[in-house]
Scaffold this motif. Sequence first.
Motif, PDB file in Angstrom:
ATOM      1  N   UNK A 127      -2.831  -4.847 -21.290  1.00 10.28           N
ATOM      2  CA  UNK A 127      -2.287  -4.489 -22.604  1.00 10.28           C
ATOM      3  C   UNK A 127      -3.253  -4.982 -23.672  1.00 10.28           C
ATOM      4  N   UNK A 128      -3.539  -4.105 -24.659  1.00 10.71           N
ATOM      5  CA  UNK A 128      -4.474  -4.426 -25.743  1.00 10.71           C
ATOM      6  C   UNK A 128      -3.871  -4.059 -27.086  1.00 10.71           C
ATOM      7  N   UNK A 129      -4.301  -4.782 -28.111  1.00  8.39           N
ATOM      8  CA  UNK A 129      -3.898  -4.480 -29.474  1.00  8.39           C
ATOM      9  C   UNK A 129      -4.470  -3.115 -29.864  1.00  8.39           C
ATOM     10  N   UNK A 130      -3.635  -2.259 -30.436  1.00  8.91           N
ATOM     11  CA  UNK A 130      -4.063  -0.905 -30.794  1.00  8.91           C
ATOM     12  C   UNK A 130      -5.077  -0.890 -31.931  1.00  8.91           C
ATOM     13  N   UNK A 131      -5.113  -1.927 -32.745  1.00  7.90           N
ATOM     14  CA  UNK A 131      -6.028  -1.973 -33.889  1.00  7.90           C
ATOM     15  C   UNK A 131      -7.310  -2.732 -33.580  1.00  7.90           C
ATOM     16  N   UNK A 132      -7.176  -3.930 -33.012  1.00  6.82           N
ATOM     17  CA  UNK A 132      -8.341  -4.794 -32.798  1.00  6.82           C
ATOM     18  C   UNK A 132      -8.927  -4.699 -31.396  1.00  6.82           C
ATOM     19  N   UNK A 133      -8.199  -4.102 -30.470  1.00 10.59           N
ATOM     20  CA  UNK A 133      -8.595  -3.981 -29.067  1.00 10.59           C
ATOM     21  C   UNK A 133      -8.574  -5.328 -28.332  1.00 10.59           C
ATOM     22  N   UNK A 134      -7.950  -6.334 -28.937  1.00 12.12           N
ATOM     23  CA  UNK A 134      -7.811  -7.644 -28.296  1.00 12.12           C
ATOM     24  C   UNK A 134      -6.905  -7.501 -27.079  1.00 12.12           C
ATOM     25  N   UNK A 135      -7.326  -8.065 -25.949  1.00  8.53           N
ATOM     26  CA  UNK A 135      -6.509  -7.996 -24.742  1.00  8.53           C
ATOM     27  C   UNK A 135      -5.434  -9.073 -24.783  1.00  8.53           C
ATOM     28  N   UNK A 136      -4.164  -8.649 -24.638  1.00 13.57           N
ATOM     29  CA  UNK A 136      -3.044  -9.581 -24.621  1.00 13.57           C
ATOM     30  C   UNK A 136      -2.813 -10.129 -23.216  1.00 13.57           C
ATOM     31  N   UNK A 137      -2.921  -9.252 -22.216  1.00 14.35           N
ATOM     32  CA  UNK A 137      -2.655  -9.661 -20.843  1.00 14.35           C
ATOM     33  C   UNK A 137      -3.237  -8.645 -19.882  1.00 14.35           C
ATOM     34  N   UNK A 138      -3.516  -9.104 -18.666  1.00 13.10           N
ATOM     35  CA  UNK A 138      -3.983  -8.227 -17.599  1.00 13.10           C
ATOM     36  C   UNK A 138      -3.487  -8.795 -16.276  1.00 13.10           C
ATOM     37  N   UNK A 139      -3.250  -7.902 -15.321  1.00 11.48           N
ATOM     38  CA  UNK A 139      -2.775  -8.334 -14.014  1.00 11.48           C
ATOM     39  C   UNK A 139      -3.230  -7.333 -12.962  1.00 11.48           C
ATOM     40  N   UNK A 140      -3.591  -7.849 -11.795  1.00 12.77           N
ATOM     41  CA  UNK A 140      -4.003  -7.011 -10.661  1.00 12.77           C
ATOM     42  C   UNK A 140      -3.195  -7.456  -9.442  1.00 12.77           C
ATOM     43  N   UNK A 141      -2.781  -6.475  -8.643  1.00 13.60           N
ATOM     44  CA  UNK A 141      -1.982  -6.808  -7.463  1.00 13.60           C
ATOM     45  C   UNK A 141      -2.157  -5.733  -6.399  1.00 13.60           C
ATOM     46  N   UNK A 142      -2.108  -6.149  -5.149  1.00 10.99           N
ATOM     47  CA  UNK A 142      -2.074  -5.197  -4.049  1.00 10.99           C
ATOM     48  C   UNK A 142      -0.642  -4.671  -3.939  1.00 10.99           C
ATOM     49  N   UNK A 143      -0.501  -3.346  -3.925  1.00  9.76           N
ATOM     50  CA  UNK A 143       0.811  -2.712  -3.819  1.00  9.76           C
ATOM     51  C   UNK A 143       0.880  -1.904  -2.540  1.00  9.76           C
ATOM     52  N   UNK A 144       2.095  -1.610  -2.127  1.00  6.53           N
ATOM     53  CA  UNK A 144       2.327  -0.818  -0.923  1.00  6.53           C
ATOM     54  C   UNK A 144       2.929   0.519  -1.307  1.00  6.53           C
ATOM     55  N   UNK A 145       2.301   1.596  -0.866  1.00  3.46           N
ATOM     56  CA  UNK A 145       2.828   2.946  -1.075  1.00  3.46           C
ATOM     57  C   UNK A 145       3.576   3.323   0.205  1.00  3.46           C
ATOM     58  N   UNK A 146       4.909   3.500   0.123  1.00  2.00           N
ATOM     59  CA  UNK A 146       5.673   3.778   1.345  1.00  2.00           C
ATOM     60  C   UNK A 146       5.475   5.215   1.841  1.00  2.00           C
ATOM     61  N   UNK A 147       5.912   5.428   3.085  1.00  2.00           N
ATOM     62  CA  UNK A 147       5.824   6.771   3.693  1.00  2.00           C
ATOM     63  C   UNK A 147       6.782   7.726   3.047  1.00  2.00           C
TER      64      UNK A 147
END
Length: 147
Positions: A127-147
């Motif tokens: 997520x980033x500020x729409x005006x300044x482009x400052x990043x508020x937060x970031x997250x990465x995770x391994x996810x599972x796509x079911x059948x």
Amino acid sequence: MYKISLAVLAAAAIVLGAGAPAAATTAPTRITIDRHASELFPFEPPVGEPGVTYPATTVTATARHCPGGIVLMSASLVQDGLPTLWATAGHGAGEILCDGGTVELAMAFARITPAVHPGRATAHFSLRDATTNEEFAASTRTVWIPC
């Protein structure tokens, strides 16, 4: 004399500490990506051959303490080392309206060849500020796509 000076200093420290206003702290924005993506569903790209669909999946997340206002969301999904495309035709799909509290995030992803398939993938949201482009937060995770 020494005992009196120490007592005076201690009393002064207590008064100064109690008299100071509490500092207003804002909790940092946090993104939690759900462990499981959606089941595959058919997606027809807005630009392409009519009637031809590709498998797509949706990844969801929750952002807590999202700053108030319009926030830009970036999302990606990588499977088998290959990136995917956003499976959306919506104008402004990456714009989120926050009120300072909790907001649900979601993005669908597809890939033409090789197609997205059941199994593991790596999702990333920021997520980033729409005006300044400052990043508020970031997250990465391994996810599972079911059948």
